[in-house]
Design a protein around this motif. Sequence first.
Motif, PDB file in Angstrom:
ATOM      1  N   VAL A 262     100.311  30.916  95.816  1.00 26.98           N
ATOM      2  CA  VAL A 262      99.577  30.130  95.054  1.00 26.98           C
ATOM      3  C   VAL A 262      98.654  30.865  93.530  1.00 26.98           C
ATOM      4  N   LYS A 263      98.601  30.468  92.488  1.00 30.69           N
ATOM      5  CA  LYS A 263      98.643  30.101  91.260  1.00 30.69           C
ATOM      6  C   LYS A 263      97.112  29.966  90.971  1.00 30.69           C
ATOM      7  N   LEU A 264      95.943  31.030  90.562  1.00 34.34           N
ATOM      8  CA  LEU A 264      95.016  30.216  90.340  1.00 34.34           C
ATOM      9  C   LEU A 264      94.477  29.700  88.913  1.00 34.34           C
ATOM     10  N   PHE A 265      94.372  28.521  88.864  1.00 38.59           N
ATOM     11  CA  PHE A 265      93.711  28.674  86.999  1.00 38.59           C
ATOM     12  C   PHE A 265      92.335  28.632  86.830  1.00 38.59           C
ATOM     13  N   GLY A 266      91.723  28.124  87.406  1.00 36.23           N
ATOM     14  CA  GLY A 266      89.730  28.002  87.252  1.00 36.23           C
ATOM     15  C   GLY A 266      89.234  27.785  88.475  1.00 36.23           C
TER      16      GLY A 266
END
Length: 273
Positions: A262-266
């Motif tokens: 998971v990559k969180l952008f915001g």
Amino acid sequence: MKVGFLGPIGSFTYTASLTAFPQADLVPVESITDLIKAYENMLVDYAVVPVENSIEGSVHQTVDYLFHQGNITAVAELVLPIKQQLMASGLDKDIERVYSHPQALAQSKKFLDENYPHAALEITESTAYAARYVAENPDDNIAAIAPSLSAETYGLDIIANDIQEIEDNNTRFWVLGTKVPNLTLTSKEKKVSIALTLADNQPGALYQALKIFAERKLDLTKIESRPLKTVLGEYFFLLDFLDNGSDLSSIFSDIEANGTTVKLFGTYEVYYL
Ligand SMILES: O=C(O)C(=O)C[C@]1(C(=O)O)C=C[C@@H](O)C=C1
């Protein structure tokens, strides 16, 4: 405070930036990639970048850069209504070439096919750049597709109004930054944006990830796949969902338990301009 935008003055990004940051020092940058780099290099405190249009979908230059490079976070979202205008120096031009940003050309394709089927389409880094170029070359048989503010700014005449394919046309912009800005706008909702990269060739991997959203009753507002740019057939998935106050780290650890990254952008408030 410095806020970078996709310039020059008169672009849609300019209007979004000016509405959200009326007091800031607005800094024009020539391309979306250079704008994000200006933010990364701390030349500006915030950068306002287009992420998605309701007719044409994601702005690939933005989402791909944010996925592939570093950890840049979105701290607010601005949604701007988009009206495209065809403009030139004078109203009686025999238009041979039409300049604009690829998103604007795509949003206006139906109008162009019907009215200017033989005009060559020329890509520019922004709509306002196209308008400025057309104004600088008044003797050429050229036109630009840009916002009405660009026509005003560069002294062009509007040949045709509201030429976007669908009347209700909106673009989402992200404010990239480290701190949540103090905007004098009213937020309508709060959202979370992430990118998922699935474990290789594992049947049901996407289903396993999506199941977690269903089980936790999280309202997904977007899902889209983009090529990973490794080999044909490898993708990452962009997901947006409404923030209902659930603990994000527990959602992400459930998703990651199946080998998905998971990559969180915001996590950000959404403002309709
Ligand atoms: O060219 C501009 O005016 C921009 O601000 C860029 C941009 C985009 O990248 O989508 C912004 C809104 C419209 O969808 C068309 C172009």
